[in-house]
Design a protein around this motif. Structure first.
Motif, PDB file in Angstrom:
ATOM      1  N   TYR A 269      13.851   1.552  -1.140  1.00 39.05           N
ATOM      2  CA  TYR A 269      12.596   0.815  -1.069  1.00 39.05           C
ATOM      3  C   TYR A 269      12.316   0.130  -2.408  1.00 39.05           C
ATOM      4  CZ  TYR A 269       7.548   0.057  -1.036  1.00 39.05           C
ATOM      5  OH  TYR A 269       6.295  -0.493  -1.136  1.00 39.05           O
ATOM      6  N   SER A 270      11.953  -1.117  -2.324  1.00 32.96           N
ATOM      7  CA  SER A 270      11.467  -1.820  -3.520  1.00 32.96           C
ATOM      8  C   SER A 270      10.050  -2.283  -3.227  1.00 32.96           C
ATOM      9  CB  SER A 270      12.366  -3.004  -3.865  1.00 32.96           C
ATOM     10  OG  SER A 270      12.394  -3.936  -2.811  1.00 32.96           O
ATOM     11  N   SER A 271       9.205  -2.132  -4.171  1.00 29.40           N
ATOM     12  CA  SER A 271       7.788  -2.401  -4.009  1.00 29.40           C
ATOM     13  C   SER A 271       7.553  -3.846  -3.557  1.00 29.40           C
ATOM     14  CB  SER A 271       7.066  -2.145  -5.322  1.00 29.40           C
ATOM     15  OG  SER A 271       5.722  -2.527  -5.221  1.00 29.40           O
ATOM     16  N   ALA A 272       6.517  -4.021  -2.754  1.00 26.98           N
ATOM     17  CA  ALA A 272       6.155  -5.371  -2.314  1.00 26.98           C
ATOM     18  C   ALA A 272       5.589  -6.187  -3.458  1.00 26.98           C
ATOM     19  CB  ALA A 272       5.132  -5.287  -1.182  1.00 26.98           C
ATOM     20  N   SER A 273       5.114  -5.504  -4.497  1.00 30.30           N
ATOM     21  CA  SER A 273       4.522  -6.216  -5.617  1.00 30.30           C
ATOM     22  C   SER A 273       5.550  -6.653  -6.644  1.00 30.30           C
ATOM     23  CB  SER A 273       3.469  -5.335  -6.289  1.00 30.30           C
ATOM     24  OG  SER A 273       4.067  -4.156  -6.788  1.00 30.30           O
TER      25      SER A 273
ATOM     26  N   LEU B   9      12.499   2.176  10.390  1.00 29.80           N
ATOM     27  CA  LEU B   9      13.161   0.868  10.519  1.00 29.80           C
ATOM     28  C   LEU B   9      12.362  -0.237   9.842  1.00 29.80           C
ATOM     29  CD1 LEU B   9      14.440   0.890  14.204  1.00 29.80           C
ATOM     30  CD2 LEU B   9      15.820   0.935  12.121  1.00 29.80           C
ATOM     31  N   SER B  10      11.062  -0.032   9.675  1.00 28.90           N
ATOM     32  CA  SER B  10      10.235  -1.061   9.055  1.00 28.90           C
ATOM     33  C   SER B  10      10.583  -1.282   7.580  1.00 28.90           C
ATOM     34  CB  SER B  10       8.753  -0.733   9.210  1.00 28.90           C
ATOM     35  OG  SER B  10       8.451   0.483   8.573  1.00 28.90           O
ATOM     36  N   PHE B  11      11.321  -0.376   6.968  1.00 32.88           N
ATOM     37  CA  PHE B  11      11.809  -0.603   5.607  1.00 32.88           C
ATOM     38  C   PHE B  11      12.859  -1.715   5.588  1.00 32.88           C
ATOM     39  CE2 PHE B  11      10.217   3.716   4.932  1.00 32.88           C
ATOM     40  CZ  PHE B  11       9.590   3.575   3.714  1.00 32.88           C
ATOM     41  N   PHE B  12      13.562  -1.867   6.683  1.00 34.93           N
ATOM     42  CA  PHE B  12      14.686  -2.799   6.739  1.00 34.93           C
ATOM     43  C   PHE B  12      14.385  -4.052   7.556  1.00 34.93           C
ATOM     44  CE2 PHE B  12      16.272   1.570   6.474  1.00 34.93           C
ATOM     45  CZ  PHE B  12      16.857   1.518   5.216  1.00 34.93           C
ATOM     46  N   LEU B  13      13.445  -3.981   8.471  1.00 36.79           N
ATOM     47  CA  LEU B  13      13.085  -5.105   9.325  1.00 36.79           C
ATOM     48  C   LEU B  13      11.693  -5.592   8.936  1.00 36.79           C
ATOM     49  CD1 LEU B  13      14.213  -3.548  12.709  1.00 36.79           C
ATOM     50  CD2 LEU B  13      15.521  -5.070  11.238  1.00 36.79           C
TER      51      LEU B  13
ATOM     52  N   ALA C  68       0.817  -1.215   0.000  1.00 39.06           N
ATOM     53  CA  ALA C  68       0.000   0.000   0.000  1.00 39.06           C
ATOM     54  C   ALA C  68       0.850   1.265   0.000  1.00 39.06           C
ATOM     55  CB  ALA C  68      -0.934   0.013   1.211  1.00 39.06           C
ATOM     56  N   LEU C  69       2.110   1.153   0.356  1.00 38.10           N
ATOM     57  CA  LEU C  69       2.994   2.322   0.349  1.00 38.10           C
ATOM     58  C   LEU C  69       3.192   2.836  -1.071  1.00 38.10           C
ATOM     59  CD1 LEU C  69       4.823   4.219   1.988  1.00 38.10           C
ATOM     60  CD2 LEU C  69       6.676   2.628   1.572  1.00 38.10           C
ATOM     61  N   ASP C  70       3.138   1.951  -2.050  1.00 36.79           N
ATOM     62  CA  ASP C  70       3.301   2.357  -3.447  1.00 36.79           C
ATOM     63  C   ASP C  70       2.264   3.411  -3.830  1.00 36.79           C
ATOM     64  OD1 ASP C  70       5.190   0.395  -3.361  1.00 36.79           O
ATOM     65  OD2 ASP C  70       4.085  -1.024  -4.603  1.00 36.79           O
ATOM     66  N   TYR C  71       1.045   3.231  -3.374  1.00 37.10           N
ATOM     67  CA  TYR C  71      -0.029   4.187  -3.648  1.00 37.10           C
ATOM     68  C   TYR C  71       0.307   5.556  -3.055  1.00 37.10           C
ATOM     69  CZ  TYR C  71      -4.624   6.394  -3.367  1.00 37.10           C
ATOM     70  OH  TYR C  71      -5.660   7.276  -3.450  1.00 37.10           O
ATOM     71  N   SER C  72       0.838   5.561  -1.834  1.00 37.38           N
ATOM     72  CA  SER C  72       1.181   6.823  -1.177  1.00 37.38           C
ATOM     73  C   SER C  72       2.340   7.530  -1.874  1.00 37.38           C
ATOM     74  CB  SER C  72       1.558   6.574   0.283  1.00 37.38           C
ATOM     75  OG  SER C  72       0.495   5.967   0.969  1.00 37.38           O
ATOM     76  N   LEU C  73       3.257   6.761  -2.406  1.00 36.72           N
ATOM     77  CA  LEU C  73       4.417   7.354  -3.073  1.00 36.72           C
ATOM     78  C   LEU C  73       4.066   7.976  -4.418  1.00 36.72           C
ATOM     79  CD1 LEU C  73       7.127   4.655  -2.280  1.00 36.72           C
ATOM     80  CD2 LEU C  73       6.823   6.887  -1.195  1.00 36.72           C
ATOM     81  N   THR C  74       2.955   7.569  -5.004  1.00 38.88           N
ATOM     82  CA  THR C  74       2.564   8.114  -6.302  1.00 38.88           C
ATOM     83  C   THR C  74       1.716   9.375  -6.192  1.00 38.88           C
ATOM     84  OG1 THR C  74       0.615   6.687  -6.386  1.00 38.88           O
ATOM     85  CG2 THR C  74       2.642   5.846  -7.399  1.00 38.88           C
TER      86      THR C  74
END
Length: 176
Positions: free
Chosen positions: A171-175, A84-88, A10-16
């Motif tokens: 960051y790389s997309s979860a999708s 930190l949640s980007f890395f963990l 869902a972060l992808d949506y926020s980044l766009t």
């Protein structure tokens, strides 16, 4: 909320969005149930200011700036931990960490000297949130505390935003 957004994509949506992603993610949700807590805090602070006789202009400036910079420091700390949640993959122990820090913040920072210097160093950013603004409120502060609050909060904010930008670049997309 950020760890779930990252893992679910869902972060992808926020980044766009055509707005700063940090600003959008920070202020997209409000908790209206906390309005009562806000007004209670304002009321207790006003009552303390009145009863302590802190009625000159300099006291008002110190109290308001202490609260504002304390909020900046608190936001910076929360942002750093959320980043930190980007890395963990899982940050399930965050609530336990907050409980430990909240318990430690009940005591003056002067207790964390000597053998406890490591604890004092770790808790210094949290002192910017609680201890120094409280000193301003009770009138036992000095200008060194005021300057420490100002510089410390801005440094924390700079590093938190820099860490955020570092994480967003990697960051790389979860999708994908």
């Amino acid at each position: 909320d950020l760890p779930e957004s990252i893992s679910q994509g869902a972060l992808d949506y926020s980044l766009t969005k055509p707005i700063n992603s940090l600003f959008y993610l920070s202020f997209r949700r409000q908790q209206y149930s906390e309005v009562g807590t806000l007004f209670t805090g304002i009321g207790i602070t006003a009552y303390a200011v009145y009863n302590l006789g802190l009625t000159n202009f300099i006291n008002y400036v110190q109290i308001l700036s202490g609260i504002c910079f304390g909020l900046v420091a608190f936001y910076s700390i929360i942002l750093s931990f959320a980043t930190l949640s980007f890395f963990l993959t899982r940050l399930s122990a965050m609530s336990s960490f907050y409980d430990v820090v909240q318990t430690a913040l009940r005591y003056p920072m002067e207790l964390f000297t000597g053998k406890n210097i490591i604890a004092g160093t770790i808790l210094l950013p949290f002192a910017l949130v609680a201890t120094i603004p409280a000193r301003v409120l009770i009138g036992s502060n000095n200008w060194i505390d005021f300057v420490l609050e100002l510089i410390g909060s801005l440094v924390l904010f700079y590093f938190a935003v820099s860490f955020w930008n570092f994480a967003i670049k990697r960051y790389s997309s979860a999708s994908s």
